[in-house]
Design a protein around this motif. Sequence first.
Motif, short mmCIF file in Angstrom:
data_model
loop_
_atom_site.label_atom_id
_atom_site.label_comp_id
_atom_site.label_asym_id
_atom_site.label_seq_id
_atom_site.Cartn_x
_atom_site.Cartn_y
_atom_site.Cartn_z
N MET A 1 0.89 -1.10 0.08
CA MET A 1 -0.14 0.04 0.03
C MET A 1 0.95 1.34 0.00
O MET A 1 1.87 1.21 0.79
CB MET A 1 -0.81 -0.16 1.23
N SER A 2 0.57 2.19 -0.82
CA SER A 2 1.28 3.27 -0.95
C SER A 2 1.22 4.47 0.39
O SER A 2 0.27 4.03 1.17
CB SER A 2 0.78 4.57 -1.91
N ALA A 3 2.01 5.17 0.73
CA ALA A 3 2.20 5.97 1.88
C ALA A 3 1.24 7.13 1.69
O ALA A 3 1.82 8.25 2.19
CB ALA A 3 3.61 6.33 2.37
N LYS A 4 0.65 7.17 0.41
CA LYS A 4 -0.05 8.45 0.11
C LYS A 4 -0.97 8.90 1.27
O LYS A 4 -1.35 10.36 1.41
CB LYS A 4 -1.05 8.33 -1.12
N PHE A 5 -1.65 7.99 2.14
CA PHE A 5 -2.25 8.74 3.08
C PHE A 5 -2.44 7.46 4.12
O PHE A 5 -1.94 6.35 4.08
CB PHE A 5 -3.94 8.74 2.72
N HIS A 6 -3.01 7.89 5.37
CA HIS A 6 -3.10 7.35 6.72
C HIS A 6 -4.60 7.38 7.10
O HIS A 6 -5.31 8.51 6.58
CB HIS A 6 -2.08 7.46 7.59
N LEU A 7 -5.18 6.73 8.06
CA LEU A 7 -6.35 6.77 8.79
C LEU A 7 -6.09 7.47 10.21
O LEU A 7 -5.25 7.02 10.74
CB LEU A 7 -7.00 5.60 8.89
N ALA A 8 -6.98 8.36 10.40
CA ALA A 8 -6.64 9.10 11.90
C ALA A 8 -8.29 9.36 12.38
O ALA A 8 -9.34 9.50 11.63
CB ALA A 8 -6.09 10.37 11.69
N CYS A 9 -8.52 9.18 13.83
CA CYS A 9 -9.57 9.63 14.31
C CYS A 9 -9.80 11.10 14.48
O CYS A 9 -8.94 11.76 14.83
CB CYS A 9 -9.87 8.88 15.64
N ILE A 10 -10.96 11.42 14.00
CA ILE A 10 -11.26 12.96 14.08
C ILE A 10 -11.47 13.36 15.50
O ILE A 10 -11.07 14.66 16.03
CB ILE A 10 -12.66 13.12 13.65
N ASP A 11 -11.72 12.45 16.49
CA ASP A 11 -12.10 12.75 17.85
C ASP A 11 -10.89 12.67 18.62
O ASP A 11 -10.62 13.74 19.55
CB ASP A 11 -13.09 11.97 18.50
N CYS A 12 -10.17 11.52 18.74
CA CYS A 12 -8.91 11.61 19.72
C CYS A 12 -7.37 11.46 19.01
O CYS A 12 -6.52 11.72 19.49
CB CYS A 12 -9.30 10.46 20.70
N GLY A 13 -7.67 11.34 17.63
CA GLY A 13 -6.11 11.57 16.77
C GLY A 13 -5.60 10.20 16.63
O GLY A 13 -4.54 9.96 16.07
N TRP A 14 -6.06 9.12 17.23
CA TRP A 14 -5.54 7.56 16.74
C TRP A 14 -5.39 7.36 15.63
O TRP A 14 -5.98 7.93 14.62
CB TRP A 14 -6.58 6.68 17.62
N SER A 15 -4.24 6.59 15.10
CA SER A 15 -4.19 6.81 13.69
C SER A 15 -3.59 5.28 13.21
O SER A 15 -3.07 4.70 14.17
CB SER A 15 -3.27 7.62 13.14
N CYS A 16 -3.66 4.86 12.12
CA CYS A 16 -3.32 3.47 11.53
C CYS A 16 -3.00 3.68 10.06
O CYS A 16 -3.42 4.69 9.55
CB CYS A 16 -4.39 2.46 11.82
N GLU A 17 -2.30 2.53 9.37
CA GLU A 17 -2.20 2.34 8.18
C GLU A 17 -3.59 2.20 7.44
O GLU A 17 -4.29 1.74 8.23
CB GLU A 17 -0.97 1.65 7.82
N PRO A 18 -3.29 2.41 5.98
CA PRO A 18 -4.81 2.33 5.54
C PRO A 18 -5.54 0.92 5.78
O PRO A 18 -4.66 -0.07 5.37
CB PRO A 18 -4.70 2.62 4.10
N GLU A 19 -6.74 0.73 6.26
CA GLU A 19 -7.37 -0.39 6.17
C GLU A 19 -8.77 -0.16 6.14
O GLU A 19 -9.23 0.78 6.54
CB GLU A 19 -6.99 -1.40 7.38
#
Length: 382
Positions: A1-19
């Motif tokens: 998977m490209s590093a073009k984006f990641h996922l993040a929580c709008i509320d607390c900022g938790w993040s992860c790689e795309p899934e």
Amino acid sequence: MSAKFHLACIDCGWSCEPEFRQRCPECRGALESRLDLRNARPRGSDQPELAYLDFLPVVSPDFLDPGLSVRTPCRPAPDLGAAIGLPNLWLKDESRQPTGTTKDRLASVVLAVFRQLGIKEWVASSTGNSSTALARAVLRDQSMRAHFFCGRDFVEDHRVELGDQVSLTVVDGSYSDASRAAQKFAAERQIAWEGGFFNWARREGLKVAYLEAFDAMESEPDVVVQAISSGMGMMAAHKGAQEYLATGRITSMPRFLMVQQDTCAPMAKAWQDGRAQLTDSDVINRPEGLARAILLGDGRASYPYMRAIVRATGGSIVSVSQREMVEARRMLRELEGMEVCYSAAATIAALRVEAKAQRITAGQVVLANLTGRMRDPVPPTS
């Protein structure tokens, strides 16, 4: 998977790689894609997702199916604007999409994300527009299979071709009941639940309509208005505005005006009451109204996000009457030659009220997103 984006929580900022995950495991908040916007810019393409690929969580154009959505006009509306006291009114006409609504945009990006994540079979629920768009997209890809659920009152709003790739299950109850049944079905069969409002890919697709509009307008909008059920489209618009601010394509954040119909307006009522949350008493179990596309009686999960947007931008959540929607729809037809659904007409109804009350003034530039033209019920005669 490209590093073009990641996922993040709008509320607390938790993040992860795309899934394909809809909600934050820490706080249950909504997730969004966070893009690498360095050098991001619109590209020269007639296909909207290719033109705005730098602003989408799609790592390769090979995952897109061209033609699922189209560019739509965004133009001044001088006659209508003069009639309602807003001479700088612009209309984004999403009724030109292939299935008649802006939901073709979400279908394009949702399927592209599913392809890049390897998801081939999934479950969704809808009042009609989303399922219609998603089913059309599925039928163009022989590797996909989708199971749709709807409440009995919304069966006629589903223009879905059923067969080996697409099924439709009718549930006795509301959209919320159908969503619960769909999630249970997905869990039992261990296939993906598409997620509705909490599907970040949906919001990315809807965002493109606003990027097109911002680029088409002669001046930046001071006010953006759209009818809402969950508010998914306005959340998408706000993210698009944030990204255009970050890349210098606009210079200020517009106010966001969100509209519901008075027969099904839990968010508008809570906002006017100054409440931070919706409660069980706000839920409308069998919502009714002319604007069928926005008949969501349970907005508890998404209301905090809509409230945050209107608070941050100086906006508001309002409701309009059935009579006001009928009149606004007539004005759009007679003054601008546009035949839209009542959900789209609700935007103009709200603008008439806001302009009359001087909460929006004649000097402000206003963008109204007319989200579709789907079949609506015949209005009352009295």
